[in-house]
Scaffold this active site. Structure first.
Site, mmCIF file in Angstrom:
data_model
loop_
_atom_site.group_PDB
_atom_site.id
_atom_site.type_symbol
_atom_site.label_atom_id
_atom_site.label_comp_id
_atom_site.label_asym_id
_atom_site.label_seq_id
_atom_site.Cartn_x
_atom_site.Cartn_y
_atom_site.Cartn_z
ATOM 1 N N THR A 1 -81.901 -37.396 66.629
ATOM 2 C CA THR A 1 -80.454 -37.278 66.429
ATOM 3 C C THR A 1 -79.975 -35.841 66.600
ATOM 4 O O THR A 1 -78.776 -35.611 66.687
ATOM 5 C CB THR A 1 -80.042 -37.778 65.027
ATOM 6 O OG1 THR A 1 -80.703 -36.989 64.023
ATOM 7 C CG2 THR A 1 -80.404 -39.238 64.839
ATOM 8 N N TYR B 1 -81.617 -45.304 54.351
ATOM 9 C CA TYR B 1 -81.302 -43.889 54.113
ATOM 10 C C TYR B 1 -81.356 -43.567 52.620
ATOM 11 O O TYR B 1 -82.018 -42.619 52.195
ATOM 12 C CB TYR B 1 -79.923 -43.568 54.678
ATOM 13 C CG TYR B 1 -79.517 -42.119 54.538
ATOM 14 C CD1 TYR B 1 -80.186 -41.122 55.237
ATOM 15 C CD2 TYR B 1 -78.454 -41.744 53.722
ATOM 16 C CE1 TYR B 1 -79.816 -39.786 55.123
ATOM 17 C CE2 TYR B 1 -78.070 -40.420 53.607
ATOM 18 C CZ TYR B 1 -78.747 -39.445 54.305
ATOM 19 O OH TYR B 1 -78.379 -38.128 54.191
#
Length: 316
Positions: free
Chosen positions: A38, A147
């Protein structure tokens, strides 16, 4: 101040790249590690001629040993809902194996260690504002769990390596942060609103728009993190801006700063989306003598040129 050799994981990300800049500005040498899942090398392009910066393309979920370090900042993880929805297993791995691998490096080289945790540890909180002693209300099998639970596991691991092995650890719980280098299409409210406003598209508000967030400009956050790394505090510390905005108030600020005439459209609220989010920063004020300085409007103004460039790049 003695210059240090510092390892920053997630260095090509939004926060990791700003942290790298701050550490270099203090005279340290930095090895940035990122697998670019990312992260974006454009965030580090300005350091191409900096002799005190080097880069290693590596996934920290796999063991590695780049040599001695005086301090390790662990910022590697997908962090936006868009990213961790795509990279669920990878998010869990970097928050578990990746954290343990970097903790083992800190143990081996007797390095200080700071872990980037998150306000998501509080989930959809029943305690408001959120204090560090609150254990949270998190759905362990919901769409955000890859997450949330990765970060909660990381906090347990960091605490264990301090408790059992004496590693000099620190943990920051980061609240909503924005500024230049924030991914333009990452699904976060500031980037969504800024891009939509600058493109003349309707601003997408989820639910009734009355859910709240507290927005911290990136330079304020990095200042708090560096202070925490230089402290003797081992338990989590909230770093964020305690000024709370509804989504509709945030949209209004974005429209003011951009001068956009965009309308607001409403979409259903995603599952497990927190209704309130605001840090209690008493601990940071007392321990670190830190509090944010930049208001939301000022921070949006500082971010405007970056998002204008993002829109320009999308249109070419």
């Amino acid at each position: 101040m003695t210059p240090k050799n510092i390892l920053v994981t997630g260095a090509a990300g939004f926060l990791g790249s700003h942290l790298t800049d701050a550490l270099l500005a203090k005279g340290h040498s930095v090895l940035g590690v990122d697998n670019l899942a990312t992260g974006n090398m454009a965030n580090l392009a300005h350091l191409s001629g900096e002799s005190r910066f080097s880069f290693l393309n590596h996934d920290i979920s796999t063991p590695f040993d780049p040599g001695p370090a005086d301090f390790i900042f662990n910022f590697a993880s997908p962090a936006s809902p868009v990213d961790y929805a795509k990279l669920g297993p990878e998010t869990l791995l970097v928050g578990s194996a990746g954290t343990i691998n970097t903790l083992n490096l800190a143990r081996k080289y007797k390095a200080g260690y700071l872990h980037a945790s998150t306000s998501e540890c509080y989930g959809d909180p029943e305690v408001h504002p959120q204090v560090e002693t609150y254990w949270g209300r998190v759905n362990p099998i919901g769409p955000r769990s890859v997450y949330d639970e990765a970060k909660r596991f990381s906090e347990a691991a960091v605490t264990a390596w301090h408790r059992y092995y004496g590693v000099d650890t620190h943990m920051v719980r980061i609240f909503n942060t924005y500024g230049p280098r924030l991914q333009a299409n990452d699904g976060r409210v500031i980037s969504n609103f800024m891009i939509q406003a600058l493109m003349g598209k309707p601003l997408t508000v989820y639910g009734d728009g009355l859910q709240t967030r507290s927005f911290c400009y990136v330079s304020d956050l990095i200042d708090g993190i560096v202070r925490l790394s230089e402290s003797s505090e081992h338990t989590p510390v909230n770093i964020g801006n305690p000024t709370e905005f509804t989504m509709l108030e945030c949209a209004s600020e974005v429209l003011h700063v951009t001068g956009s005439k965009s309308e607001i459209v409403y979409e259903p609220l995603p599952q497990d989306d927190p209704t309130r989010r605001r840090p209690d920063i008493t601990k940071a004020r007392n321990l670190l003598k830190w509090e944010p300085k930049i208001s939301l409007r000022e921070g949006l103004e500082k971010s405007l040129a970056y998002f204008q460039d993002c829109v320009g790049a999308q249109s070419t």
